[in-house]
Design a protein around this motif. Structure first.
Motif, PDB file in Angstrom:
ATOM      1  N   ASP A 193      70.617  63.887   7.909  1.00 47.23           N
ATOM      2  CA  ASP A 193      69.493  63.587   8.803  1.00 47.23           C
ATOM      3  C   ASP A 193      69.966  62.823  10.046  1.00 47.23           C
ATOM      4  OD1 ASP A 193      66.861  64.179   9.151  1.00 47.23           O
ATOM      5  OD2 ASP A 193      66.083  62.526   7.947  1.00 47.23           O
ATOM      6  N   MET A 194      70.898  61.928   9.866  1.00 43.79           N
ATOM      7  CA  MET A 194      71.473  61.205  11.011  1.00 43.79           C
ATOM      8  C   MET A 194      72.141  62.198  11.963  1.00 43.79           C
ATOM      9  SD  MET A 194      71.142  57.841  10.932  1.00 43.79           S
ATOM     10  CE  MET A 194      72.527  57.101  11.784  1.00 43.79           C
ATOM     11  N   ILE A 195      72.857  63.142  11.380  1.00 48.09           N
ATOM     12  CA  ILE A 195      73.536  64.132  12.211  1.00 48.09           C
ATOM     13  C   ILE A 195      72.499  64.962  12.972  1.00 48.09           C
ATOM     14  CG2 ILE A 195      74.954  66.237  12.126  1.00 48.09           C
ATOM     15  CD1 ILE A 195      76.370  64.826   9.686  1.00 48.09           C
ATOM     16  N   TYR A 196      71.449  65.336  12.287  1.00 46.17           N
ATOM     17  CA  TYR A 196      70.405  66.091  12.959  1.00 46.17           C
ATOM     18  C   TYR A 196      69.810  65.287  14.119  1.00 46.17           C
ATOM     19  CZ  TYR A 196      66.069  68.124  14.261  1.00 46.17           C
ATOM     20  OH  TYR A 196      65.062  68.625  15.015  1.00 46.17           O
ATOM     21  N   LEU A 197      69.543  64.024  13.849  1.00 40.94           N
ATOM     22  CA  LEU A 197      68.959  63.186  14.908  1.00 40.94           C
ATOM     23  C   LEU A 197      69.898  63.067  16.099  1.00 40.94           C
ATOM     24  CD1 LEU A 197      67.295  60.394  12.727  1.00 40.94           C
ATOM     25  CD2 LEU A 197      66.110  62.101  14.128  1.00 40.94           C
ATOM     26  N   SER A 198      71.191  63.000  15.827  1.00 41.44           N
ATOM     27  CA  SER A 198      72.129  62.890  16.941  1.00 41.44           C
ATOM     28  C   SER A 198      72.271  64.228  17.664  1.00 41.44           C
ATOM     29  CB  SER A 198      73.483  62.363  16.465  1.00 41.44           C
ATOM     30  OG  SER A 198      74.275  63.407  15.958  1.00 41.44           O
ATOM     31  N   GLU A 199      72.293  65.313  16.915  1.00 42.21           N
ATOM     32  CA  GLU A 199      72.467  66.618  17.559  1.00 42.21           C
ATOM     33  C   GLU A 199      71.215  67.042  18.323  1.00 42.21           C
ATOM     34  OE1 GLU A 199      74.524  69.631  15.535  1.00 42.21           O
ATOM     35  OE2 GLU A 199      76.185  68.281  15.127  1.00 42.21           O
ATOM     36  N   SER A 200      70.072  66.530  17.878  1.00 43.22           N
ATOM     37  CA  SER A 200      68.852  66.878  18.607  1.00 43.22           C
ATOM     38  C   SER A 200      68.563  65.831  19.681  1.00 43.22           C
ATOM     39  CB  SER A 200      67.683  66.995  17.626  1.00 43.22           C
ATOM     40  OG  SER A 200      67.471  65.761  16.970  1.00 43.22           O
ATOM     41  N   SER A 201      69.590  64.976  19.917  1.00 43.19           N
ATOM     42  CA  SER A 201      69.542  64.014  21.027  1.00 43.19           C
ATOM     43  C   SER A 201      68.448  62.970  20.896  1.00 43.19           C
ATOM     44  CB  SER A 201      69.386  64.743  22.365  1.00 43.19           C
ATOM     45  OG  SER A 201      70.358  65.735  22.493  1.00 43.19           O
ATOM     46  N   LYS A 202      67.957  62.801  19.689  1.00 43.41           N
ATOM     47  CA  LYS A 202      66.973  61.728  19.503  1.00 43.41           C
ATOM     48  C   LYS A 202      67.676  60.384  19.415  1.00 43.41           C
ATOM     49  CE  LYS A 202      63.751  64.689  19.327  1.00 43.41           C
ATOM     50  NZ  LYS A 202      62.854  64.845  20.479  1.00 43.41           N
ATOM     51  N   LYS A 203      68.810  60.381  18.758  1.00 46.88           N
ATOM     52  CA  LYS A 203      69.602  59.170  18.567  1.00 46.88           C
ATOM     53  C   LYS A 203      71.052  59.565  18.720  1.00 46.88           C
ATOM     54  CE  LYS A 203      66.486  56.048  17.428  1.00 46.88           C
ATOM     55  NZ  LYS A 203      66.335  54.814  18.228  1.00 46.88           N
ATOM     56  N   SER A 204      71.895  58.604  18.992  1.00 49.11           N
ATOM     57  CA  SER A 204      73.299  58.986  19.071  1.00 49.11           C
ATOM     58  C   SER A 204      74.125  58.204  18.052  1.00 49.11           C
ATOM     59  CB  SER A 204      73.832  58.765  20.477  1.00 49.11           C
ATOM     60  OG  SER A 204      73.653  57.412  20.837  1.00 49.11           O
ATOM     61  N   LEU A 205      75.198  58.823  17.631  1.00 53.88           N
ATOM     62  CA  LEU A 205      76.108  58.176  16.685  1.00 53.88           C
ATOM     63  C   LEU A 205      77.219  57.477  17.462  1.00 53.88           C
ATOM     64  CD1 LEU A 205      76.496  60.949  13.954  1.00 53.88           C
ATOM     65  CD2 LEU A 205      75.302  58.762  13.734  1.00 53.88           C
ATOM     66  N   ALA A 206      77.700  56.371  16.908  1.00 51.21           N
ATOM     67  CA  ALA A 206      78.847  55.689  17.507  1.00 51.21           C
ATOM     68  C   ALA A 206      80.077  56.582  17.366  1.00 51.21           C
ATOM     69  CB  ALA A 206      79.081  54.354  16.803  1.00 51.21           C
ATOM     70  N   GLU A 207      81.097  56.292  18.155  1.00 48.18           N
ATOM     71  CA  GLU A 207      82.298  57.125  18.165  1.00 48.18           C
ATOM     72  C   GLU A 207      82.868  57.280  16.750  1.00 48.18           C
ATOM     73  OE1 GLU A 207      84.328  59.776  20.010  1.00 48.18           O
ATOM     74  OE2 GLU A 207      82.799  58.567  21.053  1.00 48.18           O
ATOM     75  N   GLY A 208      82.937  56.162  16.039  1.00 53.94           N
ATOM     76  CA  GLY A 208      83.524  56.183  14.698  1.00 53.94           C
ATOM     77  C   GLY A 208      82.686  56.942  13.685  1.00 53.94           C
ATOM     78  N   GLU A 209      81.451  57.241  14.060  1.00 52.46           N
ATOM     79  CA  GLU A 209      80.581  57.931  13.112  1.00 52.46           C
ATOM     80  C   GLU A 209      80.529  59.445  13.348  1.00 52.46           C
ATOM     81  OE1 GLU A 209      77.968  53.872  13.192  1.00 52.46           O
ATOM     82  OE2 GLU A 209      77.076  55.716  13.972  1.00 52.46           O
ATOM     83  N   LYS A 210      81.144  59.856  14.458  1.00 52.40           N
ATOM     84  CA  LYS A 210      81.105  61.292  14.741  1.00 52.40           C
ATOM     85  C   LYS A 210      81.777  62.136  13.656  1.00 52.40           C
ATOM     86  CE  LYS A 210      79.952  60.882  19.532  1.00 52.40           C
ATOM     87  NZ  LYS A 210      80.437  60.646  20.904  1.00 52.40           N
ATOM     88  N   PRO A 211      82.811  61.617  12.984  1.00 55.14           N
ATOM     89  CA  PRO A 211      83.398  62.413  11.894  1.00 55.14           C
ATOM     90  C   PRO A 211      82.487  62.558  10.667  1.00 55.14           C
ATOM     91  CG  PRO A 211      84.935  60.729  12.661  1.00 55.14           C
ATOM     92  CD  PRO A 211      83.593  60.404  13.256  1.00 55.14           C
ATOM     93  N   TRP A 212      81.319  61.941  10.692  1.00 56.25           N
ATOM     94  CA  TRP A 212      80.409  62.102   9.559  1.00 56.25           C
ATOM     95  C   TRP A 212      80.105  63.574   9.289  1.00 56.25           C
ATOM     96  CZ3 TRP A 212      75.975  57.873   9.989  1.00 56.25           C
ATOM     97  CH2 TRP A 212      76.541  56.608   9.748  1.00 56.25           C
ATOM     98  N   LYS A 213      79.986  64.332  10.353  1.00 59.35           N
ATOM     99  CA  LYS A 213      79.625  65.735  10.168  1.00 59.35           C
ATOM    100  C   LYS A 213      80.718  66.476   9.403  1.00 59.35           C
ATOM    101  CE  LYS A 213      77.784  69.757  12.590  1.00 59.35           C
ATOM    102  NZ  LYS A 213      77.360  70.293  13.909  1.00 59.35           N
ATOM    103  N   GLN A 214      81.948  66.225   9.813  1.00 53.74           N
ATOM    104  CA  GLN A 214      83.054  66.874   9.122  1.00 53.74           C
ATOM    105  C   GLN A 214      83.118  66.435   7.662  1.00 53.74           C
ATOM    106  OE1 GLN A 214      86.953  65.970  10.623  1.00 53.74           O
ATOM    107  NE2 GLN A 214      87.827  67.881   9.843  1.00 53.74           N
TER     108      GLN A 214
END
Lengths: 684, 684
Positions: A288-309
């Motif tokens: 859900d966090m990834i969805y929120l970031s990809e739909s530009s509602k919220k953004s993930l910190a740099e260190g959290e971008k690997p969450w998707k992988q």
């Protein structure tokens, strides 16, 4: 990627779906008519119903379990029942008893809130001074998460804040308590749940504290030096003065934080580990966090971008190495969770198989979340597999009895039987919650991403008799899509579409991966009118849907097929499946069996089908028949003096041909018998 | 039943045997020349050698392990080395370095004894006030047991009491401390060992305190209300003030006294459970108690008479359901012990396989004890199986490197490699001890039970070049029996017998159960001269032995055979065996392999044999060759979207025929390579 509404969760969108007659609808009716009420009786009979009155209860004196006392999840039992009950009120209309109970429970919950907003039975009644002293084990935040989900459901149906208001206050207290500040606790829940609930609270109400808290819990998780330079769970254990080797008996060794997926930060997790429900709830929130970031509602910190992988790695690890043919997950009883890769014994007398009902439900939740930002049939296939097998097998056809674990093979110690309740009663109300909002899993719909506001889509994940109605983007009226089908019994699905002029509707229809032939579309075909396939979905673009309002799909041959697990599982077995349904044998049909079908060998030969109606349960299903060989291997033991023998000697064992009758795995344990059941039979 | 001398133990009778050239002798020579010395170096380098000086050692400050600190077994490491070294001095003659070390160590042990007779390093140096406070975990009595065994060996070789005297004083203190009296402690060791040592001390020296103490430890074991109405281990835990859930991480749950076979009294134990070495040491003592009672030396109380039935049930459970094809036992790493019935995965990446070296040695000890009162080839078969496979695989051909666990299949995480020492160094000196007194396992001999004093027997359990010489009962001189054979390489054994006139010698010769044809006797045959078979032994009565001084046995066809584990293990594998030797494949011969032979399928087809000599190690052995199919199943994973697939799709995976080279499992990991090894290959 497509953009549903941020609040496009099954729990909110299910009201857009009306179900027609089907197997799923039968279960939903049973739950509405029976299960909701028998579960309410259970809440009342066990003391749960009144727990928010904050009176003492004899159960609180039970110390047979450590660290989790018997009553620790009572808050969540109430909350989950409210949530599920509300979904059924919304779908099936008013029910006096249920409505009264919900309203009474809500008032009790309101009355239980402490002045500062705290809201938890155990730490208000039993261990007054110990709030937040054991996040690892004590389910305080887990209970809070379920209260949030109950409040969202309640608010949506009752259109008042009687439950939402105290819950938001509680969230505020938790938000103040936990965080990166020096005066805040750097902890996070041992049992993830609140994260996915907080994200829904944010998405559906805009509560920024909820988002911030969920984000903190996720990003802090597994920090090896989170509190005073130590792992939070080590630090809090020391605060409690507990010996390093004192740990829950669910741990195979001290400090095994894999149990609660806190062994390392999320971005470093590449396999599913530990308690399977915790793992699924956690990943659902991550998705859900990834969805929120990809739909530009919220953004993930740099260190959290690997969450998707990390999420994809975990998913792949689960599906290809740690999931049963039924969609069940978790092969190890001790920690109710994942074993090593390919460790998938069918039964406890073979060394495993837990496959908890809640875990399969949570795997569906995870799949649904991922489908929001990655429309790929591989996720929806698993969602469907879980639904029709690992989940549906958990409830009796009468809606009164359940299974907690869903083994693929029975044994004398663990027969294939049902219980009407559990001390840890997580599973029955989870089935209720899921079936209550099931409409939300059938399809996703909304405005096509980064396109004109009138570009609309419907992604169909599940096939069943159902009708979707929703306002098209741009305020031009309502679109409806109706499916008519005998699926999962038959392979054909007819669609009727109705949408306002200029809706620009794209329809994407899942093509199940197990289909043997190409999906047939009528009218039309691939390449014509822009019809294409993508990631396992048949894509019908506006150029097709504007012309064709009635069309059908055919997934081809639904004849039974023999399936096997991966050879690395060591399970040299064959199982029967038909469409999305996995089959089993049980002694109700094969009355001669008394050794749990351990001695039955099969070859991938002919299978006969027969549509039958069971008199006792009223259930209609397709029965399968195949030939098997019974070779009673119990006698081999006595003749073997050494551990092992010449392979050629096996011929000495008497063999007997048997006709095997298979029924859907979801139908098992509904008709009495001796509790002998098996999904995978030895490959001859 | 036959009646050996009460002190007829391998540890005392081995000196009657002289070995000729053989595989076993090669190992014995290597140990004498190399292993004894390298192990002595290890004792010196690690601090063990000087531990009885009672000085502080930095290792004592290590608290990384709980409850067992790193140095806890140092006493036993010294004791076991002394014991093994003495056996080799007795067999191979004087060795200055070894002799000096033994004498110095004995003086240090004498110097470490406290005034009251207490003799344990940890509780004298590290935790002075805590003697006997944790029998469950702390190996105090285990260490004492090994001191007793060392003292018996030392006394027998040196003919003095320098070690025996302090040990007997210590036994006296323990005897005073533990017992049924109100002023005595009602405890018993968490790790059985002292019981079997005490029984030998009684049998060989007549020490009645030793017998009484062993009997108490055995009869008190598993008493649910032994101390103040509680299980002793619960009681002592409470005395220590420890939380009920605080337990060693080897326990899957608190109070799991199956770990040390204290979950119930011995007469109620009908399966082998928990730590496999503890289980074997315990049953070895039980078997000795039964022997003592059956030979009328001692009697068992009424409630202890079911011990024999319990022993048989445990044995049968072990051999038919919990033993690997190699004789290895213990499939679970966590508790170094037995899993559930038929849980016999080959490798840790398949969920198990521990097969500790000491456990296989202890299974030999148990088999040998049972053979004293129940001469049945089913015990000797297992004894031989363990020796040539699970035990011999544990030491490198150069005698310098060992394995602790003996998996049947390697994996990336647990390659097939050796170590030169272990922090818990139980296994290497146990190999030394066993090979030191191996002559005592080859045969039993003595006076035939309840017959004239001149009736003599020799029961031959193992076949190898060896010569037995012993004084015949009645003081009429010496009998000798010589075996000449290439066994286990070939199937023929020649015997030469020499016994004084009127010895009335009965010879019983084991017929291995895996023989495909009848054992051939020459001269003579069944039914002639009283020749008969009984319980898997060929019986040559005085009517035969008085006439035939030279005769031979032939066990028939030694051609390789394919063997399988029981189907309930889920191990659908084929392994190769030849004679008593189980084979494996490893990448030293099959250099193309890099996936631990997980993708290799075999059929029970033709096998070629070739006698070879390995240049690197100088080892001679029979190499086997068979055809296999490599089907790389790793690629299947990526293509499977759902957990399971149509069986017919398997044909899509590329197959490649391979010639497989097999070597004896005992020879693995001696020639470098990448550590890929497997015993059981998938059955095609």
């Amino acid at each position: 990627m497509t953009t549903p509404n941020p609040n496009h969760y099954p729990q909110t969108t299910f009201t857009s779906t009306a179900f027609g007659p089907s197997l799923l609808t039968d279960r939903r009716k049973t739950i509405a008519k029976t299960t909701i009420h028998t579960q309410l009786d259970k809440l009342k009979n066990t003391g749960r119903y009144d727990c928010f009155k904050l009176q003492w209860h004899p159960t609180y004196e039970d110390h047979s379990m450590w660290p989790v006392p018997l009553h620790l999840f009572w808050d969540s039992d109430i909350a989950k029942w409210i949530e599920g009950a509300v979904y059924f009120l919304a779908s099936f209309g008013h029910d006096e008893e249920v409505d009264n109970a919900i309203q009474e429970l809500v008032e009790m919950i309101r009355g239980a809130q402490q002045e500062d907003g705290y809201l938890n039975v155990h730490y208000t009644v039993v261990e007054k001074a110990k709030r937040w002293s054991n996040l690892r084990d004590m389910h305080e935040l887990y209970n809070a998460g379920h209260l949030i989900e109950a409040a969202l459901a309640h608010h949506s149906y009752y259109k008042n804040n009687r439950l939402m208001e105290p819950v938001v206050r509680y969230v505020s207290l938790i938000h103040k308590t936990f965080g990166p500040g020096n005066d805040q606790v750097h902890g996070y829940p041992g049992h993830p749940e609140i994260e996915l609930a907080l994200l829904r609270l944010y998405a559906e109400t805009g509560n920024e504290e909820a988002y911030s808290l969920a984000h903190y819990f996720l990003s802090e998780r597994g920090n090896p030096k989170g509190q005073d330079g130590k792992h939070y769970y080590d630090w809090e254990r020391e605060q409690r003065g507990e010996h390093e080797y004192l740990c829950p008996s669910t741990y195979p060794r001290p400090g095994w934080y894999e149990y609660c997926q806190a062994h390392r930060p999320i971005q470093e997790q590449d396999t599913v580990e530990g308690h399977s429900v915790r793992q699924m709830y956690l990943l659902t929130a991550v998705a859900d966090m990834i969805y929120l970031s990809e739909s530009s509602k919220k953004s993930l910190a740099e260190g959290e971008k690997p969450w998707k992988q990390a999420l994809y790695k975990c998913w792949d690890n689960m599906v290809s190495r740690k999931m049963y043919l039924t969609g069940g997950i978790g092969s190890v009883k001790q920690w109710e969770g994942f074993g090593i890769d390919y460790h998938l014994p069918q039964s406890s007398d073979e060394g495993g198989c837990y496959a908890e009902t809640c875990a399969a439900i949570a795997a569906m939740m995870l799949a649904e979340r991922i489908l929001k930002f990655d429309l790929n049939a591989r996720f929806a296939d698993v969602m469907e597999l879980c639904l029709y097998n690992a989940v549906m097998t958990a409830m009796s056809t009468d809606g009164k009895a359940f299974t907690y674990t869903n083994q693929l093979g029975s044994s004398e110690a663990d027969k294939s039987v049902r219980e009407d309740w559990f001390w840890c009663a997580c599973c029955p109300p989870n089935v209720t919650r899921l079936f209550g909002c099931l409409g939300g899993y059938v399809w996703h719909y909304g405005q096509e991403e980064k396109t004109a506001s009138s570009d609309t889509y419907i992604n169909v994940h599940l096939f069943t008799n159902a009708r979707l109605e929703f306002p098209v983007p741009g305020g031009k009226g309502k679109a409806t899509l109706e499916q008519k089908t005998e699926y999962p019994g038959e392979s054909k699905v007819s669609f009727a579409l109705d949408a306002p002029e200029g809706t620009n509707l794209t329809l994407r229809l899942r093509m199940p991966s197990w289909c043997k032939s190409e999906t047939g579309l009528s009218p039309g075909k691939l390449g014509q009118d822009g019809v294409s396939t993508k990631s396992g979905y048949l894509v019908l673009p506006p150029s097709y849907t504007s012309k064709n309002k009635r069309f059908s799909l055919d997934f081809g041959n639904f004849s039974p097929r023999w399936i096997s697990p991966h050879p690395y599982t060591g399970q040299r077995t064959l199982s029967l499946a038909r469409g999305p349904i996995v089959y089993c044998v049980e002694d109700a049909d094969n009355a001669w069996e008394s050794n749990h079908f351990k001695d039955i060998l099969v070859k991938p030969g002919d299978v006969a089908e027969e549509q039958v109606k069971d008199e006792k349960t009223g259930e209609t299903y397709v029965k399968l028949k195949a030939k098997g060989l019974k070779r009673d291997m119990r006698s081999w033991e006595a003749s073997s003096l050494a551990p092992g023998w010449d392979d050629v000697q096996k011929a000495d064992v008497a063999e007997e041909e048997k006709e095997l009758i298979f029924v859907p795995y979801y139908f098992r344990a509904n008709r009495g018998g001796k509790g002998n059941m098996r999904v995978g039979l030895q490959k001859a």
